[in-house]
Design an enzyme around this catalytic site. Sequence first.
Site, PDB file in Angstrom:
ATOM      1  N   ASP A 159       0.834  -1.209   0.000  1.00 19.92           N
ATOM      2  CA  ASP A 159       0.000   0.000   0.000  1.00 19.92           C
ATOM      3  C   ASP A 159       0.862   1.250   0.000  1.00 19.92           C
ATOM      4  O   ASP A 159       1.266   1.702   1.049  1.00 19.92           O
ATOM      5  CB  ASP A 159      -0.911  -0.061   1.238  1.00 19.92           C
ATOM      6  CG  ASP A 159      -1.973   1.010   1.272  1.00 19.92           C
ATOM      7  OD1 ASP A 159      -2.080   1.765   0.300  1.00 19.92           O
ATOM      8  OD2 ASP A 159      -2.682   1.092   2.283  1.00 19.92           O
ATOM      9  N   GLU A 192      -2.427  10.443   0.692  1.00 23.12           N
ATOM     10  CA  GLU A 192      -3.653   9.622   0.581  1.00 23.12           C
ATOM     11  C   GLU A 192      -4.090   9.079   1.925  1.00 23.12           C
ATOM     12  O   GLU A 192      -5.288   8.961   2.202  1.00 23.12           O
ATOM     13  CB  GLU A 192      -3.420   8.476  -0.409  1.00 23.12           C
ATOM     14  CG  GLU A 192      -4.700   7.719  -0.807  1.00 23.12           C
ATOM     15  CD  GLU A 192      -5.128   6.614   0.152  1.00 23.12           C
ATOM     16  OE1 GLU A 192      -6.298   6.231   0.124  1.00 23.12           O
ATOM     17  OE2 GLU A 192      -4.289   6.140   0.949  1.00 23.12           O
ATOM     18  N   GLU A 193      -3.130   8.751   2.775  1.00 23.67           N
ATOM     19  CA  GLU A 193      -3.472   8.068   4.032  1.00 23.67           C
ATOM     20  C   GLU A 193      -4.104   8.986   5.070  1.00 23.67           C
ATOM     21  O   GLU A 193      -4.619   8.509   6.080  1.00 23.67           O
ATOM     22  CB  GLU A 193      -2.218   7.393   4.622  1.00 23.67           C
ATOM     23  CG  GLU A 193      -1.603   6.308   3.733  1.00 23.67           C
ATOM     24  CD  GLU A 193      -2.450   5.028   3.626  1.00 23.67           C
ATOM     25  OE1 GLU A 193      -3.523   4.966   4.253  1.00 23.67           O
ATOM     26  OE2 GLU A 193      -2.040   4.106   2.911  1.00 23.67           O
TER      27      GLU A 193
END
Length: 424
Positions: A159, A192-193
Amino acid sequence: MVSASSYHFNTPYFSHFLCTLFVGWHTFANVAAQSPSASASATSASFTSDPEATLTADETKELFDFHKKLVKIPSTTFEEAEAIQFVFDYISDLGYYVEKVDVDGSRYDVFAYPQAIKDEGTWPEVLITSHLDTVPPYIPFERREENGTIYHFGRGSVDAKGAVAPQIVAAHKFLQARTDTPSLGLLFVVGEETGGDGMKAFAKYAENVTFSAAIFGEPTESKLATGHKGSLGLTLNITGKAAHSAYEWLGVNAIDFLAEGITALNAVESVLPTSELLGNSTINVGRVSGGVASNVVPANANASVSIRVAQNITSAPDDISALIEEALAPLVRRAEHAGAIFNVTFAAGARPAIVLDTDIPGFEIGPVFYGTDIPSLPQVKKKYLYGPASIKVAHGPDEELTQDELVLAAEAYGTILAHIFPPS
Ligand SMILES: *[C@@H]1O[C@H](CO)[C@@H](O)[C@H](O)[C@H]1NC(C)=O
Ligand SMILES: *[C@@H]1O[C@H](CO)[C@@H](O)[C@H](O)[C@H]1NC(C)=O
Ligand SMILES: *[C@@H]1O[C@H](CO)[C@@H](O)[C@H](O)[C@H]1NC(C)=O
Ligand SMILES: *[C@@H]1O[C@H](CO)[C@@H](O)[C@H](O)[C@H]1NC(C)=O
Ligand SMILES: *[C@@H]1O[C@H](CO)[C@@H](O)[C@H](O)[C@H]1NC(C)=O
Ligand SMILES: *[C@@H]1O[C@H](CO)[C@@H](O)[C@H](O)[C@H]1NC(C)=O
Ligand SMILES: *[C@@H]1O[C@H](CO)[C@@H](O)[C@H](O)[C@H]1NC(C)=O
């Protein structure tokens, strides 16, 4: 009391919507059995690879090497600079036009496309994209061989660097093989996280551009994802009036109102939208607090609630907040009449559910349940989501994927690109 018929899901649009969503799980087992890639990894879904997308030995070696180097670079959210520069230089060396898109004055996304598109003064029409930031803590890269299978361990190995490396290798292979310059851009974002500030900055930068398609990369167990749920958060906060418990009629019990509120809220679950594609919408009352002691009428009580919405209408969070307000309205009035304040506050940042495109023949498909950057880039018509390995290992201490999964992913991205840009 809320009944399903009081809500507008019985409209023709919603019926149509339900029909369109009747997709469920499809396993192309017969197709997969014939696929040369089917044996690549016992743990992965398979697909029918475009023969043109099959990696050469050199490309395979390059993929493993690039993935290793990328995972070695720590890139926890807000500390992505080195990974961004590495990817910028790598794509630049391949001969593409590359630029950095400003996110917050000190962090950047990498955006690249063929120089010929830049020379025409246009934008790419299709994007292949993922994110370079990871969750903490940094876990060093490790290549490990077990029972004849080679694994790449390390933070971000799945990820989402497990998507980034195959995307770059596949996109470059695809563009090199074509003489007609397919209108393809590569976008690798930060943030994004933690809410998607990188993708949001790019969406603003490209505010006047519509992309005909985008291939997003997140771990989907090598399936083409059919969609993901939306989310909506809210808080119930009741202000009552304290009193000695022996004289409770002198106070207003905030916990009693909260308990009724929770019951009324949970009853709404059964009338929230449901789809074959994404399952049921769910309500989770995840935290409650209130009161000071058993012999004091509580003056305050509150609950934090998270709702996962199985609907694909962009306005869904508004519709659902209206539904909840309606369900709680009688109680709110009763609380006010008793001298309490029953406050229902919806959290900022509600996200619509997303329905994804799956019209690439030969892929196994299925839903995912986590959030992505996809809602942050609304100007995309067709949305594909694909990536190697499982979200289940993604944020944990044993994040890993196999080299076979990396190869399978590169060939899958190549196959999707060949479908989006049929040879002219
Ligand atoms: C390797 O094989 C051994 C013995 O069958 C097994 O216990 C172990 O879990 C396997 N390792 C992996 C990573 O599959
Ligand atoms: C988008 O178009 C509007 C109207 O023409 C213009 O004002 C704005 O600057 C453009 N945005 C970008 C990022 O180019
Ligand atoms: C909740 O109510 C208490 C008083 O009962 C108040 O102090 C607090 O600020 C309220 N919180 C919110 C988020 O409204
Ligand atoms: C959705 O809810 C219905 C009715 O409560 C239940 O029968 C069904 O099993 C649920 N579906 C899933 C996937 O949980
Ligand atoms: C919730 O209630 C607790 C206990 O009364 C209080 O300390 C806290 O500030 C409240 N939280 C909010 C968000 O109002
Ligand atoms: C409810 O709480 C929110 C957040 O604290 C506040 O902005 C709003 O004014 C409150 N509404 C009422 C009716 O107290
Ligand atoms: C919701 O589904 C409809 C019908 O399939 C589709 O046209 C629409 O694009 C979807 N909306 C979103 C936000 O994905």
